[in-house]
Design a protein around this motif. Structure first.
Motif, PDB file in Angstrom:
ATOM      1  N   VAL A 204       8.657   3.545 -10.396  1.00  0.00           N
ATOM      2  CA  VAL A 204       7.299   3.861  -9.594  1.00  0.00           C
ATOM      3  C   VAL A 204       6.311   2.355  -9.753  1.00  0.00           C
ATOM      4  O   VAL A 204       6.074   2.311  -8.728  1.00  0.00           O
ATOM      5  CB  VAL A 204       6.541   5.156 -10.169  1.00  0.00           C
ATOM      6  N   MET A 205       6.436   2.133 -10.953  1.00  0.00           N
ATOM      7  CA  MET A 205       5.359   0.753 -10.979  1.00  0.00           C
ATOM      8  C   MET A 205       6.144  -0.439 -10.415  1.00  0.00           C
ATOM      9  O   MET A 205       5.270  -1.333  -9.663  1.00  0.00           O
ATOM     10  CB  MET A 205       5.393   0.402 -12.541  1.00  0.00           C
ATOM     11  N   LEU A 206       7.321  -0.624  -9.999  1.00  0.00           N
ATOM     12  CA  LEU A 206       7.749  -1.460  -9.379  1.00  0.00           C
ATOM     13  C   LEU A 206       7.521  -1.222  -7.844  1.00  0.00           C
ATOM     14  O   LEU A 206       7.227  -2.124  -6.875  1.00  0.00           O
ATOM     15  CB  LEU A 206       9.480  -1.749  -9.637  1.00  0.00           C
ATOM     16  N   VAL A 207       7.604  -0.001  -7.499  1.00  0.00           N
ATOM     17  CA  VAL A 207       7.484   0.231  -6.061  1.00  0.00           C
ATOM     18  C   VAL A 207       5.840  -0.148  -5.732  1.00  0.00           C
ATOM     19  O   VAL A 207       5.434  -0.666  -4.618  1.00  0.00           O
ATOM     20  CB  VAL A 207       7.623   1.567  -5.576  1.00  0.00           C
ATOM     21  N   LEU A 208       5.001   0.194  -6.590  1.00  0.00           N
ATOM     22  CA  LEU A 208       3.540   0.098  -6.435  1.00  0.00           C
ATOM     23  C   LEU A 208       3.434  -1.548  -6.447  1.00  0.00           C
ATOM     24  O   LEU A 208       2.593  -2.007  -5.653  1.00  0.00           O
ATOM     25  CB  LEU A 208       2.704   0.608  -7.660  1.00  0.00           C
ATOM     26  N   LEU A 209       3.999  -2.326  -7.324  1.00  0.00           N
ATOM     27  CA  LEU A 209       3.821  -3.624  -7.286  1.00  0.00           C
ATOM     28  C   LEU A 209       4.179  -4.247  -5.935  1.00  0.00           C
ATOM     29  O   LEU A 209       3.525  -5.421  -5.457  1.00  0.00           O
ATOM     30  CB  LEU A 209       4.507  -4.364  -8.529  1.00  0.00           C
ATOM     31  N   ILE A 210       5.214  -3.731  -5.552  1.00  0.00           N
ATOM     32  CA  ILE A 210       5.698  -4.411  -4.193  1.00  0.00           C
ATOM     33  C   ILE A 210       4.884  -4.176  -2.980  1.00  0.00           C
ATOM     34  O   ILE A 210       4.573  -4.959  -2.283  1.00  0.00           O
ATOM     35  CB  ILE A 210       7.354  -3.896  -3.825  1.00  0.00           C
ATOM     36  N   ILE A 211       4.308  -2.891  -3.295  1.00  0.00           N
ATOM     37  CA  ILE A 211       3.445  -2.293  -2.082  1.00  0.00           C
ATOM     38  C   ILE A 211       2.101  -3.241  -2.217  1.00  0.00           C
ATOM     39  O   ILE A 211       1.613  -3.719  -1.203  1.00  0.00           O
ATOM     40  CB  ILE A 211       3.108  -0.943  -2.213  1.00  0.00           C
ATOM     41  N   PHE A 212       1.664  -3.359  -3.190  1.00  0.00           N
ATOM     42  CA  PHE A 212       0.448  -4.300  -3.431  1.00  0.00           C
ATOM     43  C   PHE A 212       0.706  -5.727  -2.973  1.00  0.00           C
ATOM     44  O   PHE A 212      -0.294  -6.259  -2.553  1.00  0.00           O
ATOM     45  CB  PHE A 212      -0.029  -4.231  -4.973  1.00  0.00           C
ATOM     46  N   MET A 213       1.589  -6.233  -3.416  1.00  0.00           N
ATOM     47  CA  MET A 213       1.979  -7.652  -2.946  1.00  0.00           C
ATOM     48  C   MET A 213       2.193  -7.923  -1.487  1.00  0.00           C
ATOM     49  O   MET A 213       1.857  -8.910  -1.116  1.00  0.00           O
ATOM     50  CB  MET A 213       3.557  -8.050  -3.723  1.00  0.00           C
TER      51      MET A 213
END
Length: 141
Positions: free
Chosen positions: A26-35
């Protein structure tokens, strides 16, 4: 029979570990969305006013001078400064304008004067319906 009894007394233990894999996913998906979305967000542009030379000097200028001693003085067209109080500032400026609201008022304050005094002077001028109020600045070369 004793083998059966020992099998029934065996209990399952509760797993007391936290599975971190879903949390990391979940954290990696959020990081990609914000990037991906960060460059698409437009930042608000603020255009600051610049200090330049006026095209023409006005005919009459009323200058409110606030000194380091916190005394208020009025000067018209670079003449002699007359002392006044902060309470009488609005009425004196109205009198000096002579019924012409287009006469500009410039506040000149020493850089060591408390900001509160300058704001108070601006507030008094605003409550007396004096529209053209400016601040005098020193032009740097």
């Amino acid at each position: 029979m004793p083998a059966v009894a020992s099998r029934g007394s065996h209990r399952r233990r509760a797993v007391s570990e936290i599975n971190m894999v879903p949390f990391i996913d979940v954290m990696l998906v959020l990081l990609i969305i914000f990037m991906v979305s960060a460059p698409l967000i437009t930042t608000g542009l603020v255009e600051l006013p610049s200090v330049g030379k006026a095209a023409q000097k006005p005919d009459k200028v009323i200058e409110v001078i606030i000194g380091t001693d916190e005394r208020v003085r009025l000067r018209v067209d670079g003449g002699d400064a007359t002392a006044t109080s902060m309470a009488q500032l609005g009425t004196k400026v109205k009198q000096l304008q002579g019924g012409n609201p287009q006469v500009p008022v410039v506040i000149s304050a020493d850089k060591n004067v408390k900001y509160d005094l300058v704001v108070k002077a601006m507030g008094i001028l605003q409550t007396n319906q004096i529209a053209r109020v400016g601040l005098a600045v020193k032009q740097s070369n």
